[in-house]
Design a protein around this motif. Structure first.
Motif, mmCIF file in Angstrom:
data_model
loop_
_atom_site.group_PDB
_atom_site.id
_atom_site.type_symbol
_atom_site.label_atom_id
_atom_site.label_comp_id
_atom_site.label_asym_id
_atom_site.label_seq_id
_atom_site.Cartn_x
_atom_site.Cartn_y
_atom_site.Cartn_z
ATOM 1 N N TRP A 105 15.662 21.823 -3.544
ATOM 2 C CA TRP A 105 14.446 21.008 -3.548
ATOM 3 C C TRP A 105 14.425 20.088 -4.765
ATOM 4 C CZ3 TRP A 105 10.299 19.850 -6.584
ATOM 5 C CH2 TRP A 105 9.225 19.196 -5.951
ATOM 6 N N CYS A 106 14.865 20.598 -5.909
ATOM 7 C CA CYS A 106 14.877 19.768 -7.117
ATOM 8 C C CYS A 106 15.792 18.558 -6.947
ATOM 9 C CB CYS A 106 15.303 20.594 -8.323
ATOM 10 S SG CYS A 106 14.076 21.823 -8.838
ATOM 11 N N GLY A 107 16.896 18.752 -6.219
ATOM 12 C CA GLY A 107 17.776 17.622 -5.932
ATOM 13 C C GLY A 107 17.084 16.571 -5.090
ATOM 14 N N HIS A 108 16.274 17.031 -4.123
ATOM 15 C CA HIS A 108 15.486 16.105 -3.302
ATOM 16 C C HIS A 108 14.474 15.365 -4.173
ATOM 17 C CE1 HIS A 108 12.968 14.630 -0.004
ATOM 18 N NE2 HIS A 108 11.935 15.191 -0.606
ATOM 19 N N ALA A 109 13.763 16.093 -5.047
ATOM 20 C CA ALA A 109 12.751 15.468 -5.900
ATOM 21 C C ALA A 109 13.372 14.498 -6.895
ATOM 22 C CB ALA A 109 11.965 16.549 -6.633
ATOM 23 N N ALA A 110 14.605 14.798 -7.334
ATOM 24 C CA ALA A 110 15.252 13.954 -8.335
ATOM 25 C C ALA A 110 15.590 12.570 -7.796
ATOM 26 C CB ALA A 110 16.528 14.631 -8.845
ATOM 27 N N GLN A 111 15.584 12.404 -6.478
ATOM 28 C CA GLN A 111 15.843 11.102 -5.887
ATOM 29 C C GLN A 111 14.630 10.174 -6.011
ATOM 30 O OE1 GLN A 111 18.845 10.082 -4.576
ATOM 31 N NE2 GLN A 111 19.615 12.045 -5.338
ATOM 32 N N ALA A 112 13.490 10.743 -6.386
ATOM 33 C CA ALA A 112 12.278 9.960 -6.583
ATOM 34 C C ALA A 112 12.064 9.700 -8.076
ATOM 35 C CB ALA A 112 11.080 10.704 -5.990
ATOM 36 N N ASP A 113 11.004 8.992 -8.396
ATOM 37 C CA ASP A 113 10.617 8.798 -9.795
ATOM 38 C C ASP A 113 9.863 10.048 -10.227
ATOM 39 O OD1 ASP A 113 11.517 5.977 -10.063
ATOM 40 O OD2 ASP A 113 10.036 5.661 -8.496
ATOM 41 N N SER A 114 10.594 11.015 -10.771
ATOM 42 C CA SER A 114 10.052 12.372 -10.862
ATOM 43 C C SER A 114 10.030 12.950 -12.270
ATOM 44 C CB SER A 114 10.871 13.300 -9.955
ATOM 45 O OG SER A 114 12.259 13.171 -10.219
ATOM 46 N N LEU A 115 10.183 12.149 -13.328
ATOM 47 C CA LEU A 115 10.149 12.692 -14.681
ATOM 48 C C LEU A 115 8.802 13.340 -14.983
ATOM 49 C CD1 LEU A 115 12.017 9.964 -16.803
ATOM 50 C CD2 LEU A 115 12.827 12.247 -16.170
ATOM 51 N N VAL A 116 7.727 12.670 -14.613
ATOM 52 C CA VAL A 116 6.391 13.227 -14.843
ATOM 53 C C VAL A 116 6.201 14.477 -13.988
ATOM 54 C CG1 VAL A 116 3.908 12.806 -14.625
ATOM 55 C CG2 VAL A 116 5.418 11.006 -15.501
ATOM 56 N N LEU A 117 6.704 14.430 -12.751
ATOM 57 C CA LEU A 117 6.589 15.584 -11.861
ATOM 58 C C LEU A 117 7.288 16.802 -12.452
ATOM 59 C CD1 LEU A 117 6.041 17.067 -9.195
ATOM 60 C CD2 LEU A 117 8.098 15.969 -8.265
ATOM 61 N N PHE A 118 8.516 16.639 -12.938
ATOM 62 C CA PHE A 118 9.244 17.772 -13.499
ATOM 63 C C PHE A 118 8.565 18.304 -14.762
ATOM 64 C CE2 PHE A 118 13.159 16.171 -11.169
ATOM 65 C CZ PHE A 118 13.150 17.223 -10.262
ATOM 66 N N ALA A 119 7.956 17.414 -15.533
ATOM 67 C CA ALA A 119 7.219 17.865 -16.718
ATOM 68 C C ALA A 119 6.025 18.725 -16.307
ATOM 69 C CB ALA A 119 6.762 16.665 -17.533
ATOM 70 N N ARG A 120 5.340 18.326 -15.240
ATOM 71 C CA ARG A 120 4.209 19.115 -14.731
ATOM 72 C C ARG A 120 4.693 20.460 -14.186
ATOM 73 N NH1 ARG A 120 2.173 15.475 -10.332
ATOM 74 N NH2 ARG A 120 1.256 17.446 -9.624
ATOM 75 N N LEU A 121 5.805 20.435 -13.428
ATOM 76 C CA LEU A 121 6.318 21.671 -12.845
ATOM 77 C C LEU A 121 6.772 22.647 -13.925
ATOM 78 C CD1 LEU A 121 8.428 20.341 -9.814
ATOM 79 C CD2 LEU A 121 6.211 21.495 -9.731
ATOM 80 N N ALA A 122 7.295 22.134 -15.038
ATOM 81 C CA ALA A 122 7.784 23.001 -16.110
ATOM 82 C C ALA A 122 6.670 23.873 -16.675
ATOM 83 C CB ALA A 122 8.410 22.155 -17.216
ATOM 84 N N ALA A 127 0.818 -1.210 0.000
ATOM 85 C CA ALA A 127 0.000 0.000 0.000
ATOM 86 C C ALA A 127 0.857 1.267 0.000
ATOM 87 C CB ALA A 127 -0.932 0.004 1.205
ATOM 88 N N GLY A 128 2.157 1.128 0.236
ATOM 89 C CA GLY A 128 3.043 2.285 0.269
ATOM 90 C C GLY A 128 3.196 2.850 1.674
ATOM 91 N N ILE A 129 4.334 3.503 1.907
ATOM 92 C CA ILE A 129 4.651 4.094 3.214
ATOM 93 C C ILE A 129 5.194 5.495 2.988
ATOM 94 C CG2 ILE A 129 6.149 3.939 5.255
ATOM 95 C CD1 ILE A 129 6.154 0.902 4.900
ATOM 96 N N THR A 130 4.701 6.454 3.748
ATOM 97 C CA THR A 130 5.225 7.820 3.712
ATOM 98 C C THR A 130 6.359 7.939 4.723
ATOM 99 O OG1 THR A 130 3.077 8.717 3.065
ATOM 100 C CG2 THR A 130 4.675 10.257 3.997
ATOM 101 N N PHE A 131 7.536 8.347 4.227
ATOM 102 C CA PHE A 131 8.724 8.378 5.086
ATOM 103 C C PHE A 131 9.722 9.350 4.491
ATOM 104 C CE2 PHE A 131 12.705 6.266 6.734
ATOM 105 C CZ PHE A 131 12.434 6.423 8.074
ATOM 106 N N VAL A 132 10.326 10.174 5.314
ATOM 107 C CA VAL A 132 11.347 11.176 4.962
ATOM 108 C C VAL A 132 10.995 11.967 3.703
ATOM 109 C CG1 VAL A 132 13.240 10.063 6.204
ATOM 110 C CG2 VAL A 132 12.851 9.447 3.812
ATOM 111 N N GLY A 133 9.747 12.372 3.590
ATOM 112 C CA GLY A 133 9.349 13.251 2.504
ATOM 113 C C GLY A 133 8.929 12.564 1.219
ATOM 114 N N TYR A 134 8.959 11.238 1.183
ATOM 115 C CA TYR A 134 8.565 10.498 -0.008
ATOM 116 C C TYR A 134 7.411 9.546 0.313
ATOM 117 C CZ TYR A 134 13.222 11.852 -1.680
ATOM 118 O OH TYR A 134 14.349 12.562 -2.038
ATOM 119 N N ARG A 135 6.595 9.292 -0.707
ATOM 120 C CA ARG A 135 5.644 8.197 -0.658
ATOM 121 C C ARG A 135 6.299 7.041 -1.392
ATOM 122 N NH1 ARG A 135 1.704 6.265 2.531
ATOM 123 N NH2 ARG A 135 0.288 4.925 1.356
#
Length: 355
Positions: A327-344, A275-283
């Motif tokens: 913050w972008c460095g933090h986000a880049a540690q996740a699966d964030s390609l779609v996220l960065f496309a949305r943020l752009a 089901a996933g776990i929220t921990f240290v800023g990530y799901r």
């Protein structure tokens, strides 16, 4: 456990104090209080060294303010000379504490941190079907001074250093009230015991981490749960049997009560890892990791503020870049390609594109 002696002279040595001043000033030289200290650095360090050696050093008053995100907390800033003293202490003490920390404790340690903690969590989620997710309620305000000092005495036998550590702990400012009762307490016990470490001190981060070290070892060695990860006051215990983890909640409560702490009732639950776990800023799931939605919304809000400050000439583009890229460095540690496309599509800084 090995007990360490002859540490105090290393703390108050001139080379260590000079290094402490450099560490405290790193990235802060433009601040007026740092500039004033640096202008008179030798005189300031001589005075600090004399006070430490004579054991007349006393911490100064804190400046405080409250933050509301991610939760309401009191943040305390010690006087700058005290921050130099904290660095001097931790230059000597941190390697010793690190040697005795549990390997799955990830806060405040070189080579660890939030990203390593998240990777460890993801690895364990691939091995176990269930997890007990919990955190400590009002952790920093609840840390008991006498218990903390006792943990130092089990590790250190240098009396002068112990006196200095006691001075730092006793110099903590008043924190939010936490008046919990524990087995053996009488009516007045919660009001008689001093509690709380100031969030914002270098020493507080390390001391708080050390405070839960016995809990870490009790869970893994005492109770036999090898699947474990902790970052500050957040921890996850893994198992193959759901009922076993449900039963474990009572033992966890007992271990925390021995430290005069309580798990947060609204944030303690046994969950299936799928089901996933929220921990240290990530799901986090076993095979993917996403930045929390609340973090994304807060980042966009901060970008809009930075854009206003940039347009008003109160920040330079390079200063904005540093804050945004962290913050972008933090986000880049996740699966964030779609996220960065949305943020752009919502990116307010056209200046970045021209540099």
């Amino acid at each position: 456990m090995k007990r360490y002696a002859d540490l105090f002279e290393s703390v108050v040595s001139w080379p260590n104090l000079v290094q402490a001043a450099r560490n405290a000033a790193k990235g802060k030289l433009r601040r007026p209080v740092v500039g004033r200290f640096e202008f008179r650095r030798e005189w300031e360090l001589i005075a600090l060294q004399r006070e430490l050696q004579a054991q007349t050093y006393r911490p100064g008053p804190f400046r405080t303010h409250r933050i509301s995100r991610p939760k309401t907390r009191l943040i305390s800033a010690a006087p700058y000379r005290d921050r130099v003293a904290h660095h001097a202490i931790m230059n000597v003490l941190a390697p010793i504490l690190d040697r005795h920390f549990h390997p799955d404790c990830y806060a405040c340690r070189a080579g660890k941190g939030t990203h390593a903690a998240s990777r460890r969590l993801q690895h364990l989620m691939g091995r176990y079907p269930f997890a007990l997710r919990a955190d400590v309620r009002q952790f920093f305000p609840s840390i008991d001074h006498d218990i903390l000092k006792d943990t130092f005495r089990r590790l250190i036998k240098d009396r002068r250093l112990l006196t200095l550590l006691d001075t730092v702990v006793d110099g903590s400012n008043a924190q939010d009230e936490v008046n919990d009762y524990f087995p053996g307490d009488d009516l007045f016990t919660p009001f008689e015991r001093r509690r709380g470490l100031p969030i914002g001190n270098l020493t507080s981060q390390w001391f708080a981490n050390w405070y839960l070290n016995s809990f870490d070892h009790a869970v893994t060695s005492g109770l036999g749960f090898g699947g474990y990860v902790r970052y500050c006051d957040d921890f996850v215990i893994f198992g193959h049997d759901r009922q076993q983890l449900i039963d474990l909640r009572h033992r966890v409560d007992e271990l925390l009560a021995g430290l005069r702490l309580r798990a947060h009732p609204g944030k303690t639950a046994v969950v299936p890892t799928r089901a996933g776990i929220t921990f240290v800023g990530y799901r986090t799931w076993a095979h993917r990791r996403e930045v929390r939605g609340a973090n994304i919304r807060l980042f966009l809000k901060r970008c809009r503020l930075l854009k206003r400050l940039l347009d008003a000439g109160k920040l330079t583009i390079d200063e904005v870049r540093i804050r945004v890229m962290g913050w972008c460095g933090h986000a880049a540690q996740a699966d964030s390609l779609v996220l960065f496309a949305r943020l752009a599509k919502r990116w307010p800084f056209t200046e970045f594109n021209s540099r």
